[in-house]
Design an enzyme around this catalytic site. Structure first.
Site, PDB file in Angstrom:
ATOM      1  N   SER A   9     -10.200  -9.161  -3.772  1.00 43.29           N
ATOM      2  CA  SER A   9      -9.011  -8.632  -3.097  1.00 43.29           C
ATOM      3  C   SER A   9      -8.947  -9.192  -1.682  1.00 43.29           C
ATOM      4  O   SER A   9      -9.858  -8.955  -0.869  1.00 43.29           O
ATOM      5  CB  SER A   9      -9.088  -7.103  -3.007  1.00 43.29           C
ATOM      6  OG  SER A   9      -8.179  -6.658  -2.019  1.00 43.29           O
ATOM      7  N   HIS A  34      -6.745 -11.277  -6.146  1.00 43.09           N
ATOM      8  CA  HIS A  34      -6.080  -9.965  -6.191  1.00 43.09           C
ATOM      9  C   HIS A  34      -5.371  -9.737  -4.871  1.00 43.09           C
ATOM     10  O   HIS A  34      -5.983  -9.791  -3.799  1.00 43.09           O
ATOM     11  CB  HIS A  34      -7.126  -8.871  -6.419  1.00 43.09           C
ATOM     12  CG  HIS A  34      -6.579  -7.498  -6.630  1.00 43.09           C
ATOM     13  ND1 HIS A  34      -6.078  -7.051  -7.824  1.00 43.09           N
ATOM     14  CD2 HIS A  34      -6.460  -6.460  -5.756  1.00 43.09           C
ATOM     15  CE1 HIS A  34      -5.679  -5.783  -7.698  1.00 43.09           C
ATOM     16  NE2 HIS A  34      -5.902  -5.413  -6.467  1.00 43.09           N
ATOM     17  N   ASP A  36      -3.181  -7.191  -2.722  1.00 44.56           N
ATOM     18  CA  ASP A  36      -2.784  -5.783  -2.584  1.00 44.56           C
ATOM     19  C   ASP A  36      -1.530  -5.656  -1.735  1.00 44.56           C
ATOM     20  O   ASP A  36      -1.575  -5.891  -0.532  1.00 44.56           O
ATOM     21  CB  ASP A  36      -3.925  -4.978  -1.943  1.00 44.56           C
ATOM     22  CG  ASP A  36      -5.051  -4.737  -2.924  1.00 44.56           C
ATOM     23  OD1 ASP A  36      -6.210  -5.040  -2.582  1.00 44.56           O
ATOM     24  OD2 ASP A  36      -4.765  -4.268  -4.038  1.00 44.56           O
ATOM     25  N   MET A  38       1.187  -3.323  -0.139  1.00 43.99           N
ATOM     26  CA  MET A  38       1.316  -1.925   0.250  1.00 43.99           C
ATOM     27  C   MET A  38       2.536  -1.756   1.154  1.00 43.99           C
ATOM     28  O   MET A  38       2.779  -2.592   2.030  1.00 43.99           O
ATOM     29  CB  MET A  38       0.056  -1.474   0.989  1.00 43.99           C
ATOM     30  CG  MET A  38      -1.210  -1.645   0.157  1.00 43.99           C
ATOM     31  SD  MET A  38      -2.668  -1.124   1.098  1.00 43.99           S
ATOM     32  CE  MET A  38      -3.972  -1.548  -0.058  1.00 43.99           C
ATOM     33  N   HIS A  67      -1.031  -6.490  -7.077  1.00 48.96           N
ATOM     34  CA  HIS A  67      -1.118  -5.046  -7.274  1.00 48.96           C
ATOM     35  C   HIS A  67      -0.076  -4.402  -6.386  1.00 48.96           C
ATOM     36  O   HIS A  67      -0.240  -4.368  -5.154  1.00 48.96           O
ATOM     37  CB  HIS A  67      -2.547  -4.601  -6.909  1.00 48.96           C
ATOM     38  CG  HIS A  67      -2.760  -3.126  -6.949  1.00 48.96           C
ATOM     39  ND1 HIS A  67      -3.907  -2.538  -6.501  1.00 48.96           N
ATOM     40  CD2 HIS A  67      -1.973  -2.108  -7.377  1.00 48.96           C
ATOM     41  CE1 HIS A  67      -3.836  -1.228  -6.649  1.00 48.96           C
ATOM     42  NE2 HIS A  67      -2.665  -0.949  -7.170  1.00 48.96           N
ATOM     43  N   MET A  69       1.588  -1.578  -4.726  1.00 46.23           N
ATOM     44  CA  MET A  69       1.523  -0.179  -4.296  1.00 46.23           C
ATOM     45  C   MET A  69       2.776   0.082  -3.456  1.00 46.23           C
ATOM     46  O   MET A  69       2.739   0.210  -2.221  1.00 46.23           O
ATOM     47  CB  MET A  69       0.236   0.058  -3.490  1.00 46.23           C
ATOM     48  CG  MET A  69      -1.002   0.005  -4.389  1.00 46.23           C
ATOM     49  SD  MET A  69      -2.553  -0.228  -3.498  1.00 46.23           S
ATOM     50  CE  MET A  69      -2.580  -2.023  -3.408  1.00 46.23           C
ATOM     51  N   MET A 138      -8.025   2.599 -10.989  1.00 43.70           N
ATOM     52  CA  MET A 138      -8.418   2.719  -9.592  1.00 43.70           C
ATOM     53  C   MET A 138      -9.675   3.565  -9.502  1.00 43.70           C
ATOM     54  O   MET A 138      -9.703   4.704  -9.969  1.00 43.70           O
ATOM     55  CB  MET A 138      -7.298   3.333  -8.769  1.00 43.70           C
ATOM     56  CG  MET A 138      -6.049   2.474  -8.642  1.00 43.70           C
ATOM     57  SD  MET A 138      -6.377   0.852  -7.954  1.00 43.70           S
ATOM     58  CE  MET A 138      -6.935   1.292  -6.309  1.00 43.70           C
ATOM     59  N   ASP A 176     -10.832  -1.294  -9.898  1.00 47.43           N
ATOM     60  CA  ASP A 176     -10.451  -1.688  -8.544  1.00 47.43           C
ATOM     61  C   ASP A 176     -10.794  -0.613  -7.523  1.00 47.43           C
ATOM     62  O   ASP A 176     -10.228   0.481  -7.563  1.00 47.43           O
ATOM     63  CB  ASP A 176      -8.931  -1.941  -8.536  1.00 47.43           C
ATOM     64  CG  ASP A 176      -8.418  -2.407  -7.200  1.00 47.43           C
ATOM     65  OD1 ASP A 176      -7.196  -2.585  -7.075  1.00 47.43           O
ATOM     66  OD2 ASP A 176      -9.234  -2.601  -6.281  1.00 47.43           O
TER      67      ASP A 176
HETATM   68  C1  DX5 Z   1      -7.098  -0.390  -2.527  1.00 50.95           C
HETATM   69  C2  DX5 Z   1      -6.915  -1.741  -3.202  1.00 50.95           C
HETATM   70  C3  DX5 Z   1      -8.215  -2.364  -3.622  1.00 50.95           C
HETATM   71  C4  DX5 Z   1      -9.166  -2.593  -2.457  1.00 50.95           C
HETATM   72  C5  DX5 Z   1     -10.503  -3.073  -2.937  1.00 50.95           C
HETATM   73  O1  DX5 Z   1      -5.860   0.266  -2.457  1.00 50.95           O
HETATM   74  O2  DX5 Z   1      -6.106  -1.618  -4.344  1.00 50.95           O
HETATM   75  O3  DX5 Z   1      -7.937  -3.607  -4.254  1.00 50.95           O
HETATM   76  O4  DX5 Z   1      -8.604  -3.570  -1.593  1.00 50.95           O
HETATM   77  O5  DX5 Z   1     -11.310  -3.240  -1.812  1.00 50.95           O
HETATM   78  P1  DX5 Z   1     -12.851  -2.812  -1.854  1.00 50.95           P
HETATM   79  O6  DX5 Z   1     -13.471  -3.688  -2.912  1.00 50.95           O
HETATM   80  O7  DX5 Z   1     -13.360  -3.116  -0.475  1.00 50.95           O
HETATM   81  O8  DX5 Z   1     -12.894  -1.364  -2.223  1.00 50.95           O
HETATM   82 ZN    ZN Z   2      -5.873  -3.451  -5.591  1.00 53.44          ZN
END
Ligand code: DX5
Ligand code: ZN
Length: 220
Positions: A9, A34, A36, A38, A67, A69, A138, A176
């Protein structure tokens, strides 16, 4: 049992050098990137828009595992697909008609992922098994990297694996959040076929990426 896909990620990467970072991940043996996304609404953090994904696309040949969010998520599907996402994963809570959202992702030519938060029951998958190419469990509450792995996720992985196997589904089972070399083996043994890791991959700096990825693969 083959080693799970390792999907670093980039939330944990150096945001000032994102292009170099994704190229370094490819050189270090990552399988996917990956990303993320947000929106500061669905989760209390704000990250990466489609233009950044588009800018990153030429820097690696690795699949972009996006991903989302974001809520409402439907208005953003096409933009991230056009930016270069191969996988688009959505939370059932991020729109009114998740079956239609998953179908739209496939219409756009991407793989459709369903993301289940720690508190989201597996029943959310019941009528969607044929609509997904990936299930993302998650193991932290979404919004930030560096959190601790929620241990009950291991049982959820086992239960999800049983659902997918019973349905004869080839869908990838991805985990994840808080994934490290210490729990990667347990996740894989429980039935995960892809692991997302941010902190565990980027710790120690770029010269450590290959060793960190190998540690996740070897322990699983
Ligand atoms: C959290 C993300 C994850 C996160 C993983 O909302 O969806 O992908 O970045 O990071 P680590 O591996 O540091 O928990
Ligand atoms: Zn993620």
């Amino acid at each position: 049992m083959s080693a799970p896909l390792i999907c670093p990620s980039i939330l944990a990467s150096d945001f000032a050098r994102l292009g170099e970072e994704v190229a370094a991940l490819e050189a270090a043996g990552a399988d996917w990137v990956h990303i993320d996304v947000m929106d500061g609404h669905f989760v209390p953090n704000l990250t990466i828009g489609p233009d950044v994904v588009k800018a990153l696309r030429p820097h690696t040949s690795l699949p972009f595992d996006v991903h989302l969010m974001v809520a409402p998520v439907d208005p953003w599907l096409e933009a991230y697909r056009q930016a270069g996402a191969e996988v688009l994963s959505v939370h059932p809570e991020s729109g009114p008609h998740v079956h239609r959202t998953l179908a739209r992702i496939r219409e756009l030519g991407a793989k459709a992922g369903l993301v289940l938060n720690p508190g989201t029951p597996l029943s959310a998958l019941e009528w969607l098994v044929d609509s997904v190419d990936l299930v993302l469990l998650m193991s932290v509450n979404p919004g930030f990297g560096g959190q601790s792995f929620i241990d009950q996720t291991l049982r959820k992985i086992e239960d999800t694996r049983a659902i997918l196997d019973h349905a004869g589904s080839p869908a990838i089972l991805q985990v994840d959040g808080g994934v490290t070399a210490a729990n990667a083996s347990a996740c894989a043994s429980a039935g995960a076929t892809a692991l997302v890791a941010g902190t565990a991959v980027f710790r120690g700096g770029r010269e450590q990426y290959a060793a960190n990825i190998a540690a996740l693969k070897s322990r699983s």
